[in-house]
Motif scaffolding. Sequence first.
Motif, PDB file in Angstrom:
ATOM      1  N   THR A 137       6.551  14.625  -8.734  1.00 15.19           N
ATOM      2  CA  THR A 137       5.184  13.868  -9.129  1.00 15.19           C
ATOM      3  C   THR A 137       5.323  12.854 -10.430  1.00 15.19           C
ATOM      4  OG1 THR A 137       4.353  15.782 -10.307  1.00 15.19           O
ATOM      5  CG2 THR A 137       3.549  15.203  -7.756  1.00 15.19           C
ATOM      6  N   ARG A 138       5.878  13.350 -11.316  1.00 18.50           N
ATOM      7  CA  ARG A 138       6.047  12.576 -12.366  1.00 18.50           C
ATOM      8  C   ARG A 138       6.915  11.465 -12.223  1.00 18.50           C
ATOM      9  NH1 ARG A 138       4.284  13.078 -17.563  1.00 18.50           N
ATOM     10  NH2 ARG A 138       5.056  12.273 -19.292  1.00 18.50           N
ATOM     11  N   SER A 139       8.272  11.649 -11.424  1.00 17.60           N
ATOM     12  CA  SER A 139       9.141  10.649 -11.282  1.00 17.60           C
ATOM     13  C   SER A 139       8.415   9.294 -10.615  1.00 17.60           C
ATOM     14  CB  SER A 139      10.266  11.092 -10.485  1.00 17.60           C
ATOM     15  OG  SER A 139      11.026  12.168 -11.209  1.00 17.60           O
ATOM     16  N   LEU A 140       7.501   9.783  -9.505  1.00 17.33           N
ATOM     17  CA  LEU A 140       7.136   8.786  -8.517  1.00 17.33           C
ATOM     18  C   LEU A 140       5.862   8.194  -9.365  1.00 17.33           C
ATOM     19  CD1 LEU A 140       6.097  10.742  -5.393  1.00 17.33           C
ATOM     20  CD2 LEU A 140       7.728   8.990  -5.657  1.00 17.33           C
ATOM     21  N   THR A 141       5.285   8.754 -10.199  1.00 16.34           N
ATOM     22  CA  THR A 141       4.121   7.838 -10.891  1.00 16.34           C
ATOM     23  C   THR A 141       4.503   7.280 -12.154  1.00 16.34           C
ATOM     24  OG1 THR A 141       3.487  10.108 -12.091  1.00 16.34           O
ATOM     25  CG2 THR A 141       2.163   9.720 -10.229  1.00 16.34           C
ATOM     26  N   HIS A 142       5.598   7.467 -12.545  1.00 17.20           N
ATOM     27  CA  HIS A 142       6.427   6.634 -13.909  1.00 17.20           C
ATOM     28  C   HIS A 142       7.314   5.803 -13.311  1.00 17.20           C
ATOM     29  CE1 HIS A 142       4.047   9.654 -15.986  1.00 17.20           C
ATOM     30  NE2 HIS A 142       4.120   8.951 -16.699  1.00 17.20           N
ATOM     31  N   HIS A 143       7.727   5.786 -12.044  1.00 16.02           N
ATOM     32  CA  HIS A 143       8.598   4.772 -11.502  1.00 16.02           C
ATOM     33  C   HIS A 143       8.051   3.217 -11.324  1.00 16.02           C
ATOM     34  CE1 HIS A 143      11.456   2.960  -8.652  1.00 16.02           C
ATOM     35  NE2 HIS A 143      12.393   3.785  -8.927  1.00 16.02           N
ATOM     36  N   PRO A 144       8.770   2.332 -11.712  1.00 15.04           N
ATOM     37  CA  PRO A 144       8.243   0.837 -11.649  1.00 15.04           C
ATOM     38  C   PRO A 144       7.647   0.291 -10.451  1.00 15.04           C
ATOM     39  CG  PRO A 144      10.514   0.858 -12.162  1.00 15.04           C
ATOM     40  CD  PRO A 144      10.003   2.172 -12.150  1.00 15.04           C
ATOM     41  N   ASP A 145       8.305   0.883  -9.319  1.00  8.65           N
ATOM     42  CA  ASP A 145       8.302   0.614  -8.003  1.00  8.65           C
ATOM     43  C   ASP A 145       7.233   1.561  -7.126  1.00  8.65           C
ATOM     44  OD1 ASP A 145       9.421  -1.916  -8.160  1.00  8.65           O
ATOM     45  OD2 ASP A 145      11.317  -0.908  -7.809  1.00  8.65           O
ATOM     46  N   PHE A 146       7.519   2.704  -7.224  1.00 11.51           N
ATOM     47  CA  PHE A 146       6.928   3.696  -6.724  1.00 11.51           C
ATOM     48  C   PHE A 146       5.555   4.121  -6.878  1.00 11.51           C
ATOM     49  CE2 PHE A 146      11.208   5.514  -5.225  1.00 11.51           C
ATOM     50  CZ  PHE A 146      11.547   4.996  -4.145  1.00 11.51           C
ATOM     51  N   SER A 147       5.379   3.994  -8.494  1.00 13.35           N
ATOM     52  CA  SER A 147       4.126   4.040  -8.908  1.00 13.35           C
ATOM     53  C   SER A 147       3.007   3.263  -8.339  1.00 13.35           C
ATOM     54  CB  SER A 147       4.099   3.862 -10.522  1.00 13.35           C
ATOM     55  OG  SER A 147       4.471   2.601 -10.718  1.00 13.35           O
ATOM     56  N   ARG A 148       3.396   1.894  -7.764  1.00 14.04           N
ATOM     57  CA  ARG A 148       2.489   1.067  -7.255  1.00 14.04           C
ATOM     58  C   ARG A 148       2.063   1.618  -5.814  1.00 14.04           C
ATOM     59  NH1 ARG A 148       4.602  -5.146  -8.783  1.00 14.04           N
ATOM     60  NH2 ARG A 148       4.847  -4.661 -11.111  1.00 14.04           N
ATOM     61  N   ILE A 149       3.086   2.103  -5.202  1.00 14.31           N
ATOM     62  CA  ILE A 149       2.849   2.570  -4.028  1.00 14.31           C
ATOM     63  C   ILE A 149       1.887   3.906  -4.069  1.00 14.31           C
ATOM     64  CG2 ILE A 149       3.869   3.683  -1.880  1.00 14.31           C
ATOM     65  CD1 ILE A 149       6.435   2.190  -2.317  1.00 14.31           C
ATOM     66  N   VAL A 150       2.203   4.717  -5.132  1.00 16.15           N
ATOM     67  CA  VAL A 150       1.021   5.778  -5.197  1.00 16.15           C
ATOM     68  C   VAL A 150      -0.085   5.382  -5.286  1.00 16.15           C
ATOM     69  CG1 VAL A 150       0.495   7.650  -6.796  1.00 16.15           C
ATOM     70  CG2 VAL A 150       2.968   7.477  -6.077  1.00 16.15           C
ATOM     71  N   HIS A 151      -0.347   4.311  -6.195  1.00 15.44           N
ATOM     72  CA  HIS A 151      -1.788   3.908  -6.387  1.00 15.44           C
ATOM     73  C   HIS A 151      -2.308   3.275  -5.242  1.00 15.44           C
ATOM     74  CE1 HIS A 151      -4.834   1.303  -8.367  1.00 15.44           C
ATOM     75  NE2 HIS A 151      -4.826   2.169  -9.385  1.00 15.44           N
ATOM     76  N   GLY A 152      -1.503   2.626  -4.629  1.00 10.81           N
ATOM     77  CA  GLY A 152      -2.026   1.801  -3.300  1.00 10.81           C
ATOM     78  C   GLY A 152      -2.349   2.763  -2.446  1.00 10.81           C
ATOM     79  N   MET A 153      -1.639   3.986  -2.173  1.00 12.45           N
ATOM     80  CA  MET A 153      -2.082   4.967  -0.983  1.00 12.45           C
ATOM     81  C   MET A 153      -3.378   5.475  -1.679  1.00 12.45           C
ATOM     82  SD  MET A 153       1.551   6.514   0.130  1.00 12.45           S
ATOM     83  CE  MET A 153       1.108   7.510   1.522  1.00 12.45           C
ATOM     84  N   MET A 154      -3.480   5.778  -2.982  1.00 15.84           N
ATOM     85  CA  MET A 154      -4.792   6.179  -3.567  1.00 15.84           C
ATOM     86  C   MET A 154      -5.836   5.496  -3.231  1.00 15.84           C
ATOM     87  SD  MET A 154      -3.058   8.127  -6.721  1.00 15.84           S
ATOM     88  CE  MET A 154      -4.510   9.151  -7.613  1.00 15.84           C
ATOM     89  N   ALA A 155      -5.628   4.416  -3.365  1.00 15.72           N
ATOM     90  CA  ALA A 155      -6.834   3.377  -3.352  1.00 15.72           C
ATOM     91  C   ALA A 155      -7.247   3.194  -1.823  1.00 15.72           C
ATOM     92  CB  ALA A 155      -6.412   1.921  -3.839  1.00 15.72           C
ATOM     93  N   GLU A 156      -6.269   3.442  -0.717  1.00 14.48           N
ATOM     94  CA  GLU A 156      -6.524   3.568   0.397  1.00 14.48           C
ATOM     95  C   GLU A 156      -7.517   4.732   0.878  1.00 14.48           C
ATOM     96  OE1 GLU A 156      -2.826   1.083   1.743  1.00 14.48           O
ATOM     97  OE2 GLU A 156      -2.754   3.071   2.370  1.00 14.48           O
ATOM     98  N   THR A 157      -7.103   5.970   0.206  1.00 16.82           N
ATOM     99  CA  THR A 157      -7.928   7.238   0.471  1.00 16.82           C
ATOM    100  C   THR A 157      -9.432   6.970  -0.347  1.00 16.82           C
ATOM    101  OG1 THR A 157      -5.999   8.313   0.048  1.00 16.82           O
ATOM    102  CG2 THR A 157      -7.844   9.578   0.217  1.00 16.82           C
ATOM    103  N   VAL A 158      -9.586   6.239  -1.137  1.00  8.97           N
ATOM    104  CA  VAL A 158     -10.987   5.959  -1.863  1.00  8.97           C
ATOM    105  C   VAL A 158     -11.634   5.295  -0.960  1.00  8.97           C
ATOM    106  CG1 VAL A 158     -12.158   4.614  -3.500  1.00  8.97           C
ATOM    107  CG2 VAL A 158     -10.055   6.143  -4.339  1.00  8.97           C
ATOM    108  N   GLU A 159     -11.085   4.153  -0.264  1.00  7.53           N
ATOM    109  CA  GLU A 159     -11.697   3.419   0.965  1.00  7.53           C
ATOM    110  C   GLU A 159     -12.071   4.378   2.215  1.00  7.53           C
ATOM    111  OE1 GLU A 159     -12.783   0.040   1.032  1.00  7.53           O
ATOM    112  OE2 GLU A 159     -12.507   0.259  -1.198  1.00  7.53           O
ATOM    113  N   ALA A 160     -11.363   5.035   2.493  1.00  8.48           N
ATOM    114  CA  ALA A 160     -11.379   5.959   3.700  1.00  8.48           C
ATOM    115  C   ALA A 160     -12.677   6.951   3.513  1.00  8.48           C
ATOM    116  CB  ALA A 160      -9.880   6.771   4.064  1.00  8.48           C
ATOM    117  N   SER A 161     -12.961   7.262   2.124  1.00  9.94           N
ATOM    118  CA  SER A 161     -14.051   8.283   1.959  1.00  9.94           C
ATOM    119  C   SER A 161     -15.208   7.810   2.585  1.00  9.94           C
ATOM    120  CB  SER A 161     -14.080   8.650   0.464  1.00  9.94           C
ATOM    121  OG  SER A 161     -14.620   7.368  -0.153  1.00  9.94           O
ATOM    122  N   ARG A 162     -15.425   6.510   2.585  1.00 12.48           N
ATOM    123  CA  ARG A 162     -16.656   5.953   2.988  1.00 12.48           C
ATOM    124  C   ARG A 162     -17.075   6.518   4.434  1.00 12.48           C
ATOM    125  NH1 ARG A 162     -17.073   1.024   4.009  1.00 12.48           N
ATOM    126  NH2 ARG A 162     -14.892   0.113   3.610  1.00 12.48           N
ATOM    127  N   ALA A 163     -16.186   6.878   5.190  1.00  8.71           N
ATOM    128  CA  ALA A 163     -16.496   7.001   6.609  1.00  8.71           C
ATOM    129  C   ALA A 163     -17.081   8.649   6.567  1.00  8.71           C
ATOM    130  CB  ALA A 163     -15.124   7.177   7.365  1.00  8.71           C
TER     131      ALA A 163
END
Length: 321
Positions: A220-246
């Motif tokens: 988890t730490r390698s992912l969230t501090h990686h210059p590229d993968f961290s953006r994907i992590v944030h993007g997938m988390m943002a999509e989960t926030v949107e999905a919660s509306r359902a």
Amino acid sequence: MSGAALNVLIVGAGGIGGYYGARLADAGHNLVLTARGRHLAAIQARGLEVMVEGETLRCRAPAVDHATLIRKHRTTDFDLVIFTLKSTATKQVLKELGSWLAQGDVPVLSLQNGVDNEVLIARRLGEARVLGGLAVRIGGHITEPGKVRAEGVAQVVVGGWPCMEQSHDCRRTVLSRLKKVFDAASIPTRVSDNIRYELWRKLVINNGVNPLSALTGLDTRSLTHHPDFSRIVHGMMAETVEASRADGVNLKSQDLDEMYELIRSFNAIKTSMLVDKEKGRPLELDSISGAVLNRCQKLGIDAPYTRLVSALLRVEGSQRL
């Protein structure tokens, strides 16, 4: 749920269930564990050993398979049933234990990944008996049969499913007692009036790091501090926030920021999905990414990060078969 010692059944004494079970047993409560295969045989022969932050917990609680549980125990033997098995197994376990569980009124607490386990349990047993919950800031895995390694603060959040709007909800008394028991057993516990909201917040983290860690092999730490993968992590988390509306949960950007900072600051842990992949076990992909994709589809919105990572994992899995 009265008296000093509780009688607790833990369904699925793997990494998470083994840790919490060992804590409760160490505090003097009476445990029965369910497990299977070599892990079950090792617990029966030598007990369960849990290594956590330099401490070793040894639990000699009886361990059984589901058929033996039904044959030797009644539902009324227990004050609490805790589901800590993989979400991929929830439907099957309810088929095996549903009729047995229905014979009593013991509360059932789910400490599983995803936002659909409580739905399945409530459909079988009724909402009045269901306690939703989540394990927070804990990593736990079976290192070898009969042995578990855990790390993290290992907090628990619990609440009546799907929420407790009424001040006189009878589950409040049960949850108050449960909090006292867990706190005394070195399991820091918080009671929530809106457990579905808490489960969705955890899903934000799980969908952000679990699938991508299984795909890349990174912690988890390698992912969230990686210059590229961290953006994907944030993007997938943002999509989960949107999905919660359902589900009418309506997470906000503040929830996204808090969950992202939480996982970035947490220990470098190997996610449960990565461990499952390495051990050749089924992945909780439907329960995590699938839950997000299904909700996004209902809302008519896209989730490109989640869809791509999920598709890559499925293709990779099919190629190994």
